[in-house]
Design a protein around this motif. Structure first.
Motif, PDB file in Angstrom:
ATOM      1  N   UNK A   1      31.994  48.975  30.726  1.00 61.03           N
ATOM      2  CA  UNK A   1      31.479  48.766  32.057  1.00 61.03           C
ATOM      3  C   UNK A   1      30.631  47.612  32.473  1.00 61.03           C
ATOM      4  N   UNK A   2      30.048  46.912  31.386  1.00 60.66           N
ATOM      5  CA  UNK A   2      29.421  45.603  31.682  1.00 60.66           C
ATOM      6  C   UNK A   2      30.527  44.706  32.269  1.00 60.66           C
ATOM      7  N   UNK A   3      31.407  44.905  31.439  1.00 64.82           N
ATOM      8  CA  UNK A   3      32.689  43.629  31.957  1.00 64.82           C
ATOM      9  C   UNK A   3      33.208  43.914  33.444  1.00 64.82           C
ATOM     10  N   UNK A   4      33.211  45.214  33.329  1.00 61.98           N
ATOM     11  CA  UNK A   4      33.768  45.597  34.799  1.00 61.98           C
ATOM     12  C   UNK A   4      32.944  45.288  35.985  1.00 61.98           C
ATOM     13  N   UNK A   5      31.624  45.470  35.523  1.00 61.79           N
ATOM     14  CA  UNK A   5      30.600  44.826  36.673  1.00 61.79           C
ATOM     15  C   UNK A   5      30.622  43.167  36.806  1.00 61.79           C
ATOM     16  N   UNK A   6      31.050  42.541  35.734  1.00 64.10           N
ATOM     17  CA  UNK A   6      31.343  41.176  35.897  1.00 64.10           C
ATOM     18  C   UNK A   6      32.635  40.845  36.641  1.00 64.10           C
ATOM     19  N   UNK A   7      33.524  41.478  36.491  1.00 61.56           N
ATOM     20  CA  UNK A   7      35.009  41.241  36.990  1.00 61.56           C
ATOM     21  C   UNK A   7      35.151  41.681  38.334  1.00 61.56           C
ATOM     22  N   UNK A   8      34.693  42.634  38.661  1.00 65.49           N
ATOM     23  CA  UNK A   8      34.986  43.288  40.073  1.00 65.49           C
ATOM     24  C   UNK A   8      34.636  42.441  40.999  1.00 65.49           C
ATOM     25  N   UNK A   9      33.516  41.727  41.340  1.00 64.40           N
ATOM     26  CA  UNK A   9      33.617  40.732  42.142  1.00 64.40           C
ATOM     27  C   UNK A   9      34.505  39.614  42.405  1.00 64.40           C
TER      28      UNK A   9
ATOM     29  N   UNK B   1      37.003  39.375  45.597  1.00 65.84           N
ATOM     30  CA  UNK B   1      37.174  37.890  46.310  1.00 65.84           C
ATOM     31  C   UNK B   1      38.886  37.620  46.274  1.00 65.84           C
ATOM     32  N   UNK B   2      39.428  37.744  45.076  1.00 66.47           N
ATOM     33  CA  UNK B   2      40.762  37.367  45.086  1.00 66.47           C
ATOM     34  C   UNK B   2      41.805  38.149  46.191  1.00 66.47           C
ATOM     35  N   UNK B   3      41.275  39.610  46.352  1.00 64.10           N
ATOM     36  CA  UNK B   3      41.750  40.188  47.408  1.00 64.10           C
ATOM     37  C   UNK B   3      41.704  39.842  48.883  1.00 64.10           C
ATOM     38  N   UNK B   4      40.677  39.138  49.027  1.00 62.55           N
ATOM     39  CA  UNK B   4      40.256  38.573  50.195  1.00 62.55           C
ATOM     40  C   UNK B   4      41.141  37.138  50.554  1.00 62.55           C
ATOM     41  N   UNK B   5      41.642  36.564  49.577  1.00 64.75           N
ATOM     42  CA  UNK B   5      42.396  35.248  49.614  1.00 64.75           C
ATOM     43  C   UNK B   5      41.333  34.007  49.917  1.00 64.75           C
ATOM     44  N   UNK B   6      41.945  32.925  49.724  1.00 64.86           N
ATOM     45  CA  UNK B   6      41.382  31.914  49.577  1.00 64.86           C
ATOM     46  C   UNK B   6      42.137  30.642  50.126  1.00 64.86           C
ATOM     47  N   UNK B   7      41.515  29.736  50.919  1.00 67.41           N
ATOM     48  CA  UNK B   7      42.400  28.519  51.005  1.00 67.41           C
ATOM     49  C   UNK B   7      42.786  27.585  50.052  1.00 67.41           C
ATOM     50  N   UNK B   8      41.824  27.891  48.898  1.00 58.93           N
ATOM     51  CA  UNK B   8      42.202  26.945  47.598  1.00 58.93           C
ATOM     52  C   UNK B   8      42.563  27.957  46.434  1.00 58.93           C
ATOM     53  N   UNK B   9      44.029  27.996  46.089  1.00 53.71           N
ATOM     54  CA  UNK B   9      44.373  28.938  45.057  1.00 53.71           C
ATOM     55  C   UNK B   9      43.955  28.555  43.661  1.00 53.71           C
ATOM     56  N   UNK B  10      43.305  27.471  43.520  1.00 55.27           N
ATOM     57  CA  UNK B  10      42.724  27.317  42.198  1.00 55.27           C
ATOM     58  C   UNK B  10      41.464  27.871  41.741  1.00 55.27           C
ATOM     59  N   UNK B  11      40.921  28.362  42.826  1.00 56.56           N
ATOM     60  CA  UNK B  11      39.473  28.935  42.641  1.00 56.56           C
ATOM     61  C   UNK B  11      39.409  30.131  41.850  1.00 56.56           C
ATOM     62  N   UNK B  12      40.246  31.011  42.234  1.00 60.65           N
ATOM     63  CA  UNK B  12      40.534  32.258  41.238  1.00 60.65           C
ATOM     64  C   UNK B  12      41.819  32.293  41.072  1.00 60.65           C
ATOM     65  N   UNK B  13      42.319  31.503  39.821  1.00 61.32           N
ATOM     66  CA  UNK B  13      43.723  31.461  39.589  1.00 61.32           C
ATOM     67  C   UNK B  13      44.130  32.662  38.478  1.00 61.32           C
ATOM     68  N   UNK B  14      43.397  33.378  38.133  1.00 57.82           N
ATOM     69  CA  UNK B  14      44.113  34.524  37.179  1.00 57.82           C
ATOM     70  C   UNK B  14      44.236  35.887  37.831  1.00 57.82           C
ATOM     71  N   UNK B  15      44.830  36.599  37.393  1.00 57.28           N
ATOM     72  CA  UNK B  15      45.128  38.062  37.647  1.00 57.28           C
ATOM     73  C   UNK B  15      43.812  38.998  36.939  1.00 57.28           C
ATOM     74  N   UNK B  16      42.811  38.908  37.665  1.00 53.77           N
ATOM     75  CA  UNK B  16      41.603  39.762  37.176  1.00 53.77           C
ATOM     76  C   UNK B  16      41.902  41.053  37.056  1.00 53.77           C
ATOM     77  N   UNK B  17      42.522  41.894  37.532  1.00 53.40           N
ATOM     78  CA  UNK B  17      42.632  43.082  37.871  1.00 53.40           C
ATOM     79  C   UNK B  17      43.495  43.600  36.434  1.00 53.40           C
TER      80      UNK B  17
END
Length: 148
Positions: free
Chosen positions: A84-92, A96-112
């Motif tokens: 649960x603690x890890x889920x709370x840390x990773x859910x943001x 954010x990755x689902x919203x997208x970003x102009x810089x693809x290197x900001x969130x490069x991993x498949x966090x889900x």
């Protein structure tokens, strides 16, 4: 013990005050408001969702505890809390990755996927710890019966 508790409370309050002071000096008001909203949402998620769910799980497990050793219940609860603690840390990051970003290197991993793999690893390690405990408890039980 009382003096140690007071010292820890003073250190914690000093850290909070220093963090708030630095935040007010360095951040824009809209960013401060964002932090306040995030902290409020974290409190709501923790106190309004996670704590009641874990309480219900705890009550159910304790009722089953008549058949399941307390140590096994504690191991399972520990695994759930870690997940649960890890889920709370990773859910943001997932959001954010689902919203997208102009810089693809900001969130490069498949966090889900990584979170799902983490939960699988926690489940596997929790099951292994329970099995090891039950095996060692079974070995101790006959020896304890012979000594009586």
């Amino acid at each position: 013990m009382k003096i140690a508790r007071i010292i820890l409370i003073v250190i914690g309050l000093a850290g909070l005050f220093l963090g708030a002071l630095i935040m007010v000096q360095k951040e824009r008001p809209d960013q401060i408001l964002g932090v306040i909203v995030w902290i409020g949402a974290a409190i709501i998620v923790h106190d309004g969702i996670l704590s009641p769910l874990l309480l219900l799980l705890d009550v159910g497990m304790r009722r089953a505890g008549r058949r399941i050793p307390f140590a096994v219940l504690a191991i399972i609860q520990g695994g759930i809390v870690v997940g649960a603690i890890m889920s709370l840390l990773v859910l943001p990051e997932i959001y954010k990755k689902s919203l997208g970003s102009k810089n693809p290197t900001i969130l490069p991993l498949d966090y889900g996927l990584n979170l799902a793999l983490f939960w699988a690893a926690v489940a596997l390690l929790t099951a292994a710890a329970c099995a090891l405990y039950l095996r060692s408890a079974r070995r101790r039980t006959p020896a304890a019966l012979l000594n009586e």
